[in-house]
Each structure stands twice: as C-alpha cells, then as structure tokens.
Design an enzyme around this catalytic site. Structure first.
Site, PDB file in Angstrom:
ATOM      1  N   TYR A 140     -37.555 -34.387  -2.358  1.00 51.84           N
ATOM      2  CA  TYR A 140     -36.481 -34.553  -1.538  1.00 51.84           C
ATOM      3  C   TYR A 140     -35.701 -35.628  -2.002  1.00 51.84           C
ATOM      4  O   TYR A 140     -34.325 -35.606  -2.446  1.00 51.84           O
ATOM      5  CB  TYR A 140     -36.895 -34.561   0.047  1.00 51.84           C
ATOM      6  CG  TYR A 140     -35.615 -34.340   0.836  1.00 51.84           C
ATOM      7  CD1 TYR A 140     -35.127 -33.272   1.167  1.00 51.84           C
ATOM      8  CD2 TYR A 140     -35.074 -35.696   1.309  1.00 51.84           C
ATOM      9  CE1 TYR A 140     -33.943 -33.197   1.851  1.00 51.84           C
ATOM     10  CE2 TYR A 140     -34.180 -35.807   2.381  1.00 51.84           C
ATOM     11  CZ  TYR A 140     -33.332 -34.646   2.597  1.00 51.84           C
ATOM     12  OH  TYR A 140     -32.214 -34.410   3.172  1.00 51.84           O
ATOM     13  N   LYS A 197     -32.102 -35.411  -3.874  1.00 51.12           N
ATOM     14  CA  LYS A 197     -30.882 -35.903  -3.338  1.00 51.12           C
ATOM     15  C   LYS A 197     -30.139 -36.835  -4.208  1.00 51.12           C
ATOM     16  O   LYS A 197     -29.010 -37.117  -4.129  1.00 51.12           O
ATOM     17  CB  LYS A 197     -31.046 -36.277  -1.954  1.00 51.12           C
ATOM     18  CG  LYS A 197     -31.536 -35.445  -0.758  1.00 51.12           C
ATOM     19  CD  LYS A 197     -30.227 -34.210  -0.560  1.00 51.12           C
ATOM     20  CE  LYS A 197     -30.674 -33.432   0.369  1.00 51.12           C
ATOM     21  NZ  LYS A 197     -29.335 -32.308   0.665  1.00 51.12           N
TER      22      LYS A 197
END
Length: 256
Positions: free
Chosen positions: A159, A163
């Site tokens: 994650y 991002k």
C-alpha cells in the site's frame, strides 16, 4: 445537465467519472460533484453498488449511468469511458479512487497480495489516466493518494509503495497531459471509511492518539476529502497541476 448548488466553486456543465465511486471517499466525491452541478458516473466492480449510487446521483439532479469497471482490466476501463461519454457527454473530470489494502509484514506478504495492491492502487490509476488522457480534450484528473505515500506504516508495504507511486505518476502525467488536462492528487490523512472498520472508533487508543496529534482534533469524514476534489476539478484550480494536496487536519507527522 443538473443545476449547480449555490457555491462559488461550481462544476456546472461538467461531466465526471469517479472510479471507486460506490463507497467511502469515492462515493462522497461523486455525490458532492452532483451537488456542485456535474453529471456523474460512479463505478466499481459491484453491480448492485453501482446501481445504488446511480439512483442517489439521479435523485440529486445529475445525469448518470450504471456501468461496472475493474481497474485491473484495460478493456473494462475502455468500456467505462465509452459508456460514460455516451451517457453524459465528453468527460471533463476523472477521479481515481479505487483502492486495495493488504496487511502483512514485508517478510510475510504474499506475492498475490503485493501484486493486487500494486495493480489496483497504482497500475489501475495508470491505466485510467492513459485511457481517459487519450480521449479528454480538456479538464482535470484527480488521483486519491494517501499520507502512507510519505509515511512508514507497519504491515502495509504494498500500500505504501503503491501510493508513493501514485504521487510520482500524478506529477509525470501532469507534465505529459498539460496544458489541456490538469492532473493532481489528494493525500488524505486518517479518514473514517468502511475500509477502516472500527479502527477510528471513539475511545480506541488509535483514535485518541490521532485526536491528540491533529489540530482539528478529529479524523476526517469522506466529505472532507470530497470538498478538496471539487476544488481541484473546478475552474478555481485552473492554474493547479502536478500538485499533491494534503488533507489531514494538520496531523503531526514529526515523530513518524
């Protein structure tokens, strides 16, 4: 075309697509877009959720359509563009809000979980920017990033990496698609969404820590992020591109 609300920032006469627009931040963005005057197609992989949000968008005066989309499939994104543009006209605004979060330490995360987060959160944004960028003659793309792009988060390696990639992709796409299309990202802090579950419930240790480290003394609601998206999609941000807009209530990251 739906009528704009009484706001100095308006999306009247705009047509928008919100990918990941059936829950959480994406849904809030789709609904605020409609209230700001835009016609909106909000999509995800779930047919029932797509139909539900389309009904709500219609009730708020927006022209819309029900179409599912899987950002892991380029053909699905192509179909989304074609169906949406047929229903609400040339697309002026794209929001990339689909997300996936796998939780495991670096040493234990499976390749399946790693690849899913990267494919949904980063490659999916790239696919959508590519498909829509080829077809949009003007307008705005808004990518939903995360404070995790610049902050170490335990048990979220894919994650965090995805991002961080979204931020870099946003800046690169802004350079490639300008001056016709502006590309920006929103970097939310802690947001109370279904994806967060009960993590931010009142009285939990995490919630107390967040409140103590946030000048506004609360976690964000999806509508807080949606307001930033309305701004970036509007003419009020006509000279803003390649920007990563932090919306975290002033959260103190100094010890992270």
């Amino acid at each position: 075309m739906s009528e704009a609300s009484d706001s100095t920032v308006t999306l009247s006469n705009r047509s928008a697509v919100v990918i990941g627009g059936t829950s959480g931040i994406g849904r809030a963005i789709a609904l605020q877009f409609a209230e700001s005057g835009a016609d909106v197609v909000a999509t995800s992989r779930r047919t029932e959720a797509v139909e539900d949000v389309a009904e709500e968008l219609s009730s708020r005066g927006a022209e819309t359509a029900s179409v599912t989309c899987d950002v892991r499939d380029e053909d699905s994104i192509e179909n989304l563009y074609e169906t949406a543009s047929d229903a609400i006209g040339d697309i002026d605004v794209l929001v990339n809000s689909a997300g996936s979060v796998a939780k495991a330490p670096v040493t234990e995360m499976t390749m399946e979980d790693w690849e899913r987060d990267i494919d949904v959160n980063l490659t999916g944004v790239f696919r959508a920017c590519q498909v829509f960028g080829r077809n949009m003659s003007s307008g705005s793309i808004v990518n939903i990033s995360s404070m995790s792009a610049n902050q170490a988060r335990e048990e979220r390696p894919a994650y965090c990496a995805s991002k961080s990639g979204v931020n870099g992709l946003t800046r690169a796409a802004a350079a490639d698609l300008g001056p016709e299309v502006r590309v920006n990202a929103i970097e939310p802090g802690f947001v109370d969404t279904p994806l967060a579950g009960d993590a931010f419930a009142e009285g939990t240790d995490l919630r107390e820590e967040i409140d103590e480290r946030t000048p506004l003394e609360r976690v964000a609601e999806p509508d807080d992020i949606a307001g930033a998206a309305v701004y970036l999609a509007s003419d009020a941000a006509s000279f803003t591109t390649g920007e990563i807009l932090t919306v975290d209530g002033g959260y103190d990251r100094s010890s992270l």
